[in-house]
Design a protein around this motif. Structure first.
Motif, PDB file in Angstrom:
ATOM      1  N   PRO A 194      30.609  -9.552  69.025  1.00 44.22           N
ATOM      2  CA  PRO A 194      29.832  -9.044  70.170  1.00 44.22           C
ATOM      3  C   PRO A 194      30.482  -9.426  71.500  1.00 44.22           C
ATOM      4  CG  PRO A 194      28.705 -10.902  69.131  1.00 44.22           C
ATOM      5  CD  PRO A 194      29.843 -10.527  68.225  1.00 44.22           C
ATOM      6  N   ARG A 195      30.414  -8.508  72.443  1.00 39.84           N
ATOM      7  CA  ARG A 195      31.014  -8.753  73.756  1.00 39.84           C
ATOM      8  C   ARG A 195      30.162  -9.707  74.590  1.00 39.84           C
ATOM      9  NH1 ARG A 195      34.809  -6.318  76.959  1.00 39.84           N
ATOM     10  NH2 ARG A 195      35.123  -4.638  75.452  1.00 39.84           N
ATOM     11  N   TYR A 196      28.842  -9.646  74.428  1.00 39.56           N
ATOM     12  CA  TYR A 196      27.945 -10.456  75.258  1.00 39.56           C
ATOM     13  C   TYR A 196      27.269 -11.578  74.480  1.00 39.56           C
ATOM     14  CZ  TYR A 196      28.414  -6.596  78.551  1.00 39.56           C
ATOM     15  OH  TYR A 196      28.914  -5.642  79.396  1.00 39.56           O
ATOM     16  N   GLY A 197      26.775 -11.277  73.289  1.00 42.46           N
ATOM     17  CA  GLY A 197      26.027 -12.258  72.522  1.00 42.46           C
ATOM     18  C   GLY A 197      24.849 -11.603  71.840  1.00 42.46           C
ATOM     19  N   PHE A 198      23.731 -12.316  71.779  1.00 38.79           N
ATOM     20  CA  PHE A 198      22.535 -11.809  71.118  1.00 38.79           C
ATOM     21  C   PHE A 198      21.322 -12.045  72.015  1.00 38.79           C
ATOM     22  CE2 PHE A 198      25.475 -12.477  67.690  1.00 38.79           C
ATOM     23  CZ  PHE A 198      25.216 -11.435  66.816  1.00 38.79           C
ATOM     24  N   ALA A 199      20.322 -11.174  71.840  1.00 35.96           N
ATOM     25  CA  ALA A 199      19.081 -11.303  72.600  1.00 35.96           C
ATOM     26  C   ALA A 199      17.906 -11.205  71.644  1.00 35.96           C
ATOM     27  CB  ALA A 199      18.983 -10.226  73.674  1.00 35.96           C
ATOM     28  N   LEU A 200      16.831 -11.871  72.005  1.00 39.04           N
ATOM     29  CA  LEU A 200      15.574 -11.810  71.266  1.00 39.04           C
ATOM     30  C   LEU A 200      14.626 -10.946  72.086  1.00 39.04           C
ATOM     31  CD1 LEU A 200      14.060 -13.035  68.769  1.00 39.04           C
ATOM     32  CD2 LEU A 200      13.267 -14.838  70.327  1.00 39.04           C
ATOM     33  N   GLU A 201      14.114  -9.880  71.455  1.00 42.29           N
ATOM     34  CA  GLU A 201      13.325  -8.901  72.209  1.00 42.29           C
ATOM     35  C   GLU A 201      11.969  -8.689  71.551  1.00 42.29           C
ATOM     36  OE1 GLU A 201      11.835  -4.723  72.609  1.00 42.29           O
ATOM     37  OE2 GLU A 201      12.881  -5.558  70.883  1.00 42.29           O
ATOM     38  N   THR A 202      10.952  -8.516  72.366  1.00 38.15           N
ATOM     39  CA  THR A 202       9.628  -8.182  71.863  1.00 38.15           C
ATOM     40  C   THR A 202       8.958  -7.225  72.839  1.00 38.15           C
ATOM     41  OG1 THR A 202       7.477  -9.046  71.169  1.00 38.15           O
ATOM     42  CG2 THR A 202       8.590 -10.235  72.940  1.00 38.15           C
ATOM     43  N   SER A 203       8.461  -6.139  72.325  1.00 42.12           N
ATOM     44  CA  SER A 203       7.746  -5.134  73.130  1.00 42.12           C
ATOM     45  C   SER A 203       8.560  -4.707  74.346  1.00 42.12           C
ATOM     46  CB  SER A 203       6.383  -5.675  73.564  1.00 42.12           C
ATOM     47  OG  SER A 203       5.601  -6.032  72.438  1.00 42.12           O
ATOM     48  N   GLY A 204       9.850  -4.533  74.160  1.00 42.20           N
ATOM     49  CA  GLY A 204      10.708  -4.079  75.250  1.00 42.20           C
ATOM     50  C   GLY A 204      11.060  -5.136  76.266  1.00 42.20           C
ATOM     51  N   ARG A 205      10.765  -6.396  75.980  1.00 38.11           N
ATOM     52  CA  ARG A 205      11.027  -7.494  76.918  1.00 38.11           C
ATOM     53  C   ARG A 205      11.942  -8.517  76.249  1.00 38.11           C
ATOM     54  NH1 ARG A 205       7.811 -12.350  78.121  1.00 38.11           N
ATOM     55  NH2 ARG A 205       8.278 -13.083  80.224  1.00 38.11           N
ATOM     56  N   ILE A 206      12.999  -8.924  76.939  1.00 38.77           N
ATOM     57  CA  ILE A 206      13.909  -9.937  76.408  1.00 38.77           C
ATOM     58  C   ILE A 206      13.321 -11.320  76.654  1.00 38.77           C
ATOM     59  CG2 ILE A 206      16.195 -10.983  76.659  1.00 38.77           C
ATOM     60  CD1 ILE A 206      17.311  -8.245  77.227  1.00 38.77           C
ATOM     61  N   VAL A 207      13.144 -12.069  75.555  1.00 37.32           N
ATOM     62  CA  VAL A 207      12.524 -13.402  75.651  1.00 37.32           C
ATOM     63  C   VAL A 207      13.467 -14.504  75.167  1.00 37.32           C
ATOM     64  CG1 VAL A 207      10.187 -12.482  75.474  1.00 37.32           C
ATOM     65  CG2 VAL A 207      11.441 -13.100  73.389  1.00 37.32           C
ATOM     66  N   GLY A 208      14.669 -14.138  74.773  1.00 31.38           N
ATOM     67  CA  GLY A 208      15.656 -15.131  74.353  1.00 31.38           C
ATOM     68  C   GLY A 208      17.057 -14.569  74.486  1.00 31.38           C
ATOM     69  N   VAL A 209      18.014 -15.443  74.806  1.00 28.48           N
ATOM     70  CA  VAL A 209      19.402 -15.022  75.008  1.00 28.48           C
ATOM     71  C   VAL A 209      20.327 -16.128  74.521  1.00 28.48           C
ATOM     72  CG1 VAL A 209      21.194 -14.440  76.703  1.00 28.48           C
ATOM     73  CG2 VAL A 209      18.874 -13.573  77.021  1.00 28.48           C
ATOM     74  N   VAL A 210      21.440 -15.738  73.906  1.00 28.48           N
ATOM     75  CA  VAL A 210      22.561 -16.648  73.696  1.00 28.48           C
ATOM     76  C   VAL A 210      23.824 -15.849  73.996  1.00 28.48           C
ATOM     77  CG1 VAL A 210      22.670 -16.164  71.200  1.00 28.48           C
ATOM     78  CG2 VAL A 210      23.740 -18.218  72.129  1.00 28.48           C
ATOM     79  N   LEU A 211      24.657 -16.360  74.882  1.00 30.70           N
ATOM     80  CA  LEU A 211      25.894 -15.693  75.263  1.00 30.70           C
ATOM     81  C   LEU A 211      27.053 -16.258  74.437  1.00 30.70           C
ATOM     82  CD1 LEU A 211      25.496 -15.593  79.162  1.00 30.70           C
ATOM     83  CD2 LEU A 211      24.796 -13.882  77.472  1.00 30.70           C
ATOM     84  N   THR A 212      27.986 -15.387  74.077  1.00 33.38           N
ATOM     85  CA  THR A 212      29.114 -15.797  73.243  1.00 33.38           C
ATOM     86  C   THR A 212      30.419 -15.369  73.900  1.00 33.38           C
ATOM     87  OG1 THR A 212      28.876 -13.746  71.960  1.00 33.38           O
ATOM     88  CG2 THR A 212      27.811 -15.728  71.092  1.00 33.38           C
ATOM     89  N   LEU A 213      31.341 -16.309  74.062  1.00 38.66           N
ATOM     90  CA  LEU A 213      32.645 -16.040  74.666  1.00 38.66           C
ATOM     91  C   LEU A 213      33.705 -16.199  73.582  1.00 38.66           C
ATOM     92  CD1 LEU A 213      30.699 -17.535  76.890  1.00 38.66           C
ATOM     93  CD2 LEU A 213      32.755 -17.489  78.282  1.00 38.66           C
ATOM     94  N   TYR A 214      34.178 -15.081  73.052  1.00 35.23           N
ATOM     95  CA  TYR A 214      35.174 -15.096  71.989  1.00 35.23           C
ATOM     96  C   TYR A 214      36.575 -15.000  72.578  1.00 35.23           C
ATOM     97  CZ  TYR A 214      31.613 -14.424  68.384  1.00 35.23           C
ATOM     98  OH  TYR A 214      30.543 -14.594  67.533  1.00 35.23           O
ATOM     99  N   ALA A 215      37.512 -15.680  71.951  1.00 34.16           N
ATOM    100  CA  ALA A 215      38.920 -15.614  72.370  1.00 34.16           C
ATOM    101  C   ALA A 215      39.795 -15.816  71.146  1.00 34.16           C
ATOM    102  CB  ALA A 215      39.235 -16.668  73.427  1.00 34.16           C
TER     103      ALA A 215
END
Length: 268
Positions: free
Chosen positions: A34-55
């Motif tokens: 993934p370019r950005y990471g992952f998000a936790l979503e509920t009812s169209g609202r983002i309630v969690g995020v983790v960003l990933t920097l791959y190299a």
């Protein structure tokens, strides 16, 4: 996503997170990660995020710097489900260079181990320097770049483009790469340079005197390096349990290697 990150890290401005996401969009993709990471979503609202920097590093080594893991309070029971998809690859080395104190137990439960147990603050200009030792700022047409391997040339040029100070120290007919990132410590009152890349802390120590005089002309006196003990040959002080750095995976980074992490890509 910016709103969620602001809730999780209120000390960071909205512009900081916009800049971080823009930088992620500009980084080259690594395979199908993934370019950005992952998000936790509920009812169209983002309630969690983790960003990933791959190299990708020399050969087949891939690292992922996990950054900005945040879940709104009402959804904390789902925090581990957010991070598990990131950690599923056993051939990737994962790093966490800025764990919040509240996440240290979770880091250990997920199998993360320390690769830097403290920080060493030092004044490089006070180290002796050989008269024949030279320090050069990196540029693409610099002849001395030919003295380095392809992967080190790539690191130096990419980090210079990301706002770091990339240097080559020439000593005894050998070239030693160094990357530094300007930052401020002690509540933003004290400017310093963080060691982002060196082949080893021993090599960095050998070049410290010449490097210190070079950055002193630019107004920087103090440097920080991640370390597991005091660094011989440097005038400074070791701070155990400061700036803890964690990893999980097959190839732990060396202390002093923060390449392509959030400190570089997002900024201090």
């Amino acid at each position: 996503m910016v709103d969620c990150l602001r809730r999780g890290f209120p000390m960071r401005s909205r512009n900081y997170w916009k800049h971080a996401l823009t930088r992620l969009s500009q980084r080259p993709a690594v395979d199908d990660f993934p370019r950005y990471g992952f998000a936790l979503e509920t009812s169209g609202r983002i309630v969690g995020v983790v960003l990933t920097l791959y190299a990708r590093y020399q050969g087949d080594e891939i690292r992922c710097n996990i950054s900005s893991w945040s879940v709104d309070a009402a959804f904390r029971p789902y925090a581990m489900k957010l991070i598990w998809p990131v950690l599923r690859r056993r051939d990737v080395t994962y790093t966490n260079i800025s764990p919040a104190p509240s996440t240290l137990n979770a880091n250990k439960a997920l199998g993360f181990r320390l690769f830097a147990r403290g920080q060493f603050a030092f004044l490089p200009a006070l180290s002796p320097a050989q008269p024949s030792c030279r320090v050069l700022e990196v540029r693409p047409d610099l002849a001395e770049m030919a003295m380095l391997c392809d992967s080190e040339r790539y690191i130096l040029l990419e980090h210079a483009a990301l706002g770091c100070l990339s240097l080559i120290c020439i000593r005894d007919g050998m070239a030693f790469p160094l990357v530094l990132r300007s930052r401020r410590i002690l509540h933003g009152l004290v400017p310093c340079s963080q060691i982002v890349y060196c082949r080893s802390l021993t090599d960095m120590s050998r070049c410290a005197g010449a490097m210190g005089r070079f950055i002193l002309r630019r107004g920087t006196l103090l440097c920080l390096a991640d370390a597991n003990e005091p660094i011989p040959g440097l005038f400074g002080r070791y701070f155990p349990r400061k700036g803890l750095k964690y990893f999980k995976g097959p190839k732990p980074p060396s202390p002093g290697d923060l390449t392509f992490t959030e400190l570089v890509v997002f900024g201090p």
